[in-house]
Design a protein around this motif. Structure first.
Motif, mmCIF file in Angstrom:
data_model
loop_
_atom_site.group_PDB
_atom_site.id
_atom_site.type_symbol
_atom_site.label_atom_id
_atom_site.label_comp_id
_atom_site.label_asym_id
_atom_site.label_seq_id
_atom_site.Cartn_x
_atom_site.Cartn_y
_atom_site.Cartn_z
ATOM 1 N N ALA A 77 0.829 -1.204 0.000
ATOM 2 C CA ALA A 77 0.000 0.000 0.000
ATOM 3 C C ALA A 77 0.866 1.258 0.000
ATOM 4 C CB ALA A 77 -0.932 -0.003 1.205
ATOM 5 N N LEU A 78 1.937 1.257 0.769
ATOM 6 C CA LEU A 78 2.834 2.412 0.778
ATOM 7 C C LEU A 78 3.502 2.590 -0.578
ATOM 8 C CD1 LEU A 78 4.514 2.003 4.289
ATOM 9 C CD2 LEU A 78 2.783 3.682 3.620
ATOM 10 N N GLY A 79 3.877 1.472 -1.210
ATOM 11 C CA GLY A 79 4.485 1.544 -2.526
ATOM 12 C C GLY A 79 3.530 2.065 -3.592
ATOM 13 N N ALA A 80 2.220 1.874 -3.364
ATOM 14 C CA ALA A 80 1.211 2.289 -4.346
ATOM 15 C C ALA A 80 0.882 3.776 -4.272
ATOM 16 C CB ALA A 80 -0.073 1.472 -4.146
ATOM 17 N N LEU A 81 1.310 4.455 -3.219
ATOM 18 C CA LEU A 81 1.115 5.905 -3.151
ATOM 19 C C LEU A 81 1.986 6.591 -4.187
ATOM 20 C CD1 LEU A 81 1.136 6.497 0.718
ATOM 21 C CD2 LEU A 81 -0.791 6.934 -0.811
ATOM 22 N N ARG A 82 1.514 7.678 -4.746
ATOM 23 C CA ARG A 82 2.336 8.449 -5.674
ATOM 24 C C ARG A 82 3.441 9.165 -4.893
ATOM 25 N NH1 ARG A 82 -1.704 12.213 -8.917
ATOM 26 N NH2 ARG A 82 -2.215 12.742 -6.752
ATOM 27 N N PRO A 83 4.675 9.123 -5.414
ATOM 28 C CA PRO A 83 5.787 9.745 -4.675
ATOM 29 C C PRO A 83 5.544 11.211 -4.337
ATOM 30 C CG PRO A 83 6.612 8.403 -6.476
ATOM 31 C CD PRO A 83 5.126 8.473 -6.654
ATOM 32 N N LYS A 84 5.164 11.985 -5.336
ATOM 33 C CA LYS A 84 4.898 13.411 -5.155
ATOM 34 C C LYS A 84 3.522 13.730 -5.708
ATOM 35 C CE LYS A 84 9.674 15.096 -5.572
ATOM 36 N NZ LYS A 84 9.786 15.852 -4.329
ATOM 37 N N PRO A 85 2.686 14.414 -4.961
ATOM 38 C CA PRO A 85 2.935 14.925 -3.606
ATOM 39 C C PRO A 85 2.436 13.994 -2.502
ATOM 40 C CG PRO A 85 0.927 15.879 -4.437
ATOM 41 C CD PRO A 85 1.417 14.940 -5.524
ATOM 42 N N ASP A 86 1.841 12.846 -2.891
ATOM 43 C CA ASP A 86 1.090 12.047 -1.924
ATOM 44 C C ASP A 86 1.935 11.477 -0.794
ATOM 45 O OD1 ASP A 86 -0.904 12.642 -3.668
ATOM 46 O OD2 ASP A 86 -1.250 10.603 -4.367
ATOM 47 N N PHE A 87 3.030 10.789 -1.141
ATOM 48 C CA PHE A 87 3.801 10.154 -0.080
ATOM 49 C C PHE A 87 4.458 11.192 0.821
ATOM 50 C CE2 PHE A 87 7.600 7.904 1.617
ATOM 51 C CZ PHE A 87 6.911 6.968 2.377
ATOM 52 N N GLU A 88 4.881 12.311 0.235
ATOM 53 C CA GLU A 88 5.473 13.367 1.052
ATOM 54 C C GLU A 88 4.460 13.882 2.077
ATOM 55 O OE1 GLU A 88 6.993 16.392 -1.476
ATOM 56 O OE2 GLU A 88 8.520 15.103 -2.394
#
Length: 277
Positions: A77-88
């Motif tokens: 699930a963490l890997g499926a988040l978009r790097p920017k801007p979501d995971f930030e």
């Protein structure tokens, strides 16, 4: 002895306790986790892959707990988040959940260069800058070069502060990632005073433990969530299951679909936390 083949080709002895811990992490009781681990051990063969073991574990668990079929495992699930801007932003949500004051992205001048930082963290008497690294592949390690570059940026920003070029006296750095850091990166970070947060890293409490403690599970744990829905929700600032339950959803998501997503989110949280959210 049954040997298990890991994702990178390495082999290690079958360990029932690893399966038990993985299942308990997604909400299974100790007794159910032990029973499933026993069954998998009976079915396992020499050379079985970790992927096959995980697939078998969750298949068995879905028979005990149907809610499991609704969710991704936390690492995926963490890997499926978009790097920017979501995971930030998700990292900033986690840190705020710990009680820290966290500012958003900043462009700050150092002595020699202008730098983008992923946030400013006021952690007690310390002010840290946030360096976020996201990997779609959960098996990708965050390398030594990230820690090396973070130290150089920290020093330049501190020099910039002394010259009056930026308003933050940076006392340190927090590198936050959804995967593990290499041993070289961890050793260097510890040597120069850089804090880090990754999967099961540090041993005192990684990002997975922090998520369990704060209850801020990402919306990407919902298996049924489409990429379009993820982008719509994240654009509205909704990145966690708890936000999904409490926030007003964008009008582009029909009410019937919103009700289903909220119902699935509620079930996942109940399973993860053991009590209704």
């Amino acid at each position: 002895m049954i040997m298990v083949v890991k994702w990178d080709g390495r082999r290690e002895p079958f360990q029932r306790e690893k399966i038990i811990k993985t299942l308990m992490r997604v909400g299974a009781s100790r007794s159910v986790a032990e029973e499933i681990a026993r069954r998998i051990e009976e079915e396992a063969y020499d050379g079985i892959s970790t992927r096959e073991i995980l697939e078998a574990a969750f298949k068995h668990l879905s028979r005990y707990e149907p809610t499991v079929s609704l969710r991704r495992d936390l690492k995926s699930a963490l890997g499926a988040l978009r790097p920017k801007p979501d995971f930030e932003e998700y990292i900033r949500i986690l840190l705020r959940g710990m009680g820290h004051e966290v500012e958003g992205n900043k462009i700050l001048r150092g002595r020699c260069a202008t730098h983008e930082v992923d946030g400013i963290i006021h952690m007690g008497d310390e002010t840290l800058y946030l360096e976020v690294k996201h990997h779609s592949n959960s098996h990708t390690y965050t390398p030594f070069e990230v820690a090396l570059a973070a130290k150089a940026k920290w020093e330049d920003l501190l020099e910039g502060y002394k010259m009056g070029l930026n308003p933050y006296r940076i006392d340190g750095v927090l590198i936050a990632t959804n995967t593990k850091l290499t041993m070289h990166a961890r050793r260097y970070a510890e040597c120069v005073g850089i804090k880090y947060l990754g999967w099961n890293t540090p041993e005192s409490g990684g990002i997975d433990q922090l998520i369990e403690e704060t209850g801020h599970y990402p919306i990407t744990m919902l298996k049924s969530l489409s990429q379009e829905e993820l982008e719509t929700l994240s654009a509205g600032g909704i990145l966690t299951l708890r936000q999904l339950l409490s926030a007003q959803l964008p009008p582009s998501i029909p009410s019937s679909r919103a009700s289903r997503l909220r119902g699935e989110a509620r079930k996942i949280l109940e399973l993860a936390e053991g009590t209704p959210p």
